[in-house]
Design an enzyme around this catalytic site. Structure first.
Site, PDB file in Angstrom:
ATOM      1  N   ASN A   9      -3.346  36.373 -20.479  1.00 11.72           N
ATOM      2  CA  ASN A   9      -1.941  36.266 -20.472  1.00 11.72           C
ATOM      3  C   ASN A   9      -1.036  37.388 -19.926  1.00 11.72           C
ATOM      4  OD1 ASN A   9       0.785  35.453 -21.033  1.00 11.72           O
ATOM      5  ND2 ASN A   9       0.583  35.632 -23.187  1.00 11.72           N
ATOM      6  N   HIS A  97       3.716  30.605 -28.009  1.00  7.18           N
ATOM      7  CA  HIS A  97       3.362  31.814 -28.128  1.00  7.18           C
ATOM      8  C   HIS A  97       4.209  32.563 -29.075  1.00  7.18           C
ATOM      9  CE1 HIS A  97       2.517  36.116 -27.119  1.00  7.18           C
ATOM     10  NE2 HIS A  97       1.558  35.812 -26.655  1.00  7.18           N
ATOM     11  N   GLU A 169      -3.361  33.846 -33.111  1.00 11.89           N
ATOM     12  CA  GLU A 169      -3.022  35.005 -32.846  1.00 11.89           C
ATOM     13  C   GLU A 169      -2.001  35.747 -33.744  1.00 11.89           C
ATOM     14  OE1 GLU A 169      -2.946  35.739 -28.237  1.00 11.89           O
ATOM     15  OE2 GLU A 169      -0.855  34.883 -28.793  1.00 11.89           O
ATOM     16  N   SER A 215      -4.812  42.167 -29.352  1.00 11.08           N
ATOM     17  CA  SER A 215      -5.283  43.553 -28.934  1.00 11.08           C
ATOM     18  C   SER A 215      -6.936  43.217 -28.692  1.00 11.08           C
ATOM     19  CB  SER A 215      -5.093  44.328 -30.148  1.00 11.08           C
ATOM     20  OG  SER A 215      -3.787  44.556 -30.155  1.00 11.08           O
TER      21      SER A 215
HETATM   22  C1  PEP Z   1      -1.102  37.840 -25.939  1.00 12.60           C
HETATM   23  O1  PEP Z   1       0.072  38.091 -25.347  1.00 12.60           O
HETATM   24  O2  PEP Z   1      -1.067  36.557 -26.576  1.00 12.60           O
HETATM   25  C2  PEP Z   1      -1.983  38.908 -26.605  1.00 12.60           C
HETATM   26  C3  PEP Z   1      -2.628  38.508 -27.529  1.00 12.60           C
HETATM   27  O3  PEP Z   1      -1.382  40.134 -26.287  1.00 12.60           O
HETATM   28  P1  PEP Z   1      -2.297  41.642 -26.494  1.00 12.60           P
HETATM   29  O4  PEP Z   1      -3.736  41.218 -25.866  1.00 12.60           O
HETATM   30  O5  PEP Z   1      -1.704  42.665 -25.774  1.00 12.60           O
HETATM   31  O6  PEP Z   1      -2.591  41.822 -27.728  1.00 12.60           O
END
Ligand code: PEP
Length: 257
Positions: A9, A97, A169, A215
């Site tokens: 993403n 999201h 997430e 992350s």
């Molecule tokens: C995301 O954008 O869905 C995400 C998980 O970002 P990051 O990997 O930077 O935490």
């Protein structure tokens, strides 16, 4: 057998030259991509056509949009429709999201309409769910996940559910460098899978892919992907660099049921 999905993403990053430069480095690295996983890239809207052209016909690779409206067309300034996405050759769309929910105020009801519309237009929704830090600390994680699943999938039939991808997430792990522990991730994924079994049926629950996002980096990808209920990753920051995302996308995977 669930085929893991490794998704990038890019959020609001990269101009067209930067996208071309990423693809020039990334595509050769994907020579090692086997049939044991799929890789999807979600560029900003201006990059969809470029990425679709570059990945067209490449086995196991696809393109996702980061959002869409639920209507096919109309007076919705600034929006993009499912018809436009499927016409371009986009296969997936990220919906709900946490940045859409918490920065732009999207509600579960609004997201639910998008999920149904995506499915009706042959787009596989990647429905993001996840609790905020204060909700986790208050012991509300499962209640938050349950409400987001119940409302977000309220218009989805069991037959359609096979094409849904869930991304767990935790909001506190997105872009913060803090990753859920393997125990926290596995617990949330099991909760979501059990919910699928109760709400749809056990066949759907076994089949549905539940990605982890928050992350994910080259250093922790394999450990997270080894968890029995983690069927791939949704990667933000670490997917902006071709070598870094290739390392995640090609990380060792354990075959799952
Ligand atoms: C995301 O954008 O869905 C995400 C998980 O970002 P990051 O990997 O930077 O935490």
């Amino acid at each position: 057998m669930r085929i893991p999905l490794m998704a990038a993403n890019w959020k609001m990053h990269k101009t067209i030259p930067a996208i071309i430069s990423f693809l020039d480095s990334f595509i050769p690295l994907m020579r090692e991509l086997g049939s044991d996983r799929e890789v999807v890239i979600a560029p900003p809207f201006i990059g969809l056509e470029t990425v679709c052209r570059a990945l067209r016909g490449r086995k196991g690779m696809g393109v996702a949009a980061q959002n869409m409206h639920f209507e096919e067309q109309g007076a919705f300034t600034g929006e993009i429709s499912p018809l436009m996405l499927s016409d371009l050759g986009v296969g997936h769309v990220i919906l709900g999201h946490s940045e859409r929910r918490h920065v732009f105020g999207e509600t579960d009801g609004f997201i639910a309409k998008k999920v149904v519309s995506a499915l009706e237009h042959d787009l596989k929704p990647i429905l993001c769910i996840g609790e905020k830090l204060e909700q986790r600390e208050a012991g509300e994680t499962n209640a938050v996940l349950e409400a987001q699943l119940r409302k977000g999938l309220s218009g989805v039939t069991a037959e359609q559910a096979q094409d849904v991808v869930i991304a767990y997430e935790p909001v506190w792990a997105i872009g913060t460098g803090k990753t859920a522990t393997p125990e926290q991730a596995q617990e949330a994924h099991i909760f979501a899978r059990k919910w699928m079994a109760e709400h749809f049926n056990s066949g759907i629950a076994d089949q549905i892919r539940i990605l982890y996002g928050g992350s994910v980096k080259p250093a922790n990808a394999a450990e997270l992907m080894a968890l029995p209920d983690v069927d791939g990753a949704l990667v933000g920051g670490a997917a902006l660099d071709a070598e870094s995302f290739a390392e995640i996308a090609l990380c060792p995977l354990t075959p799952r049921a």
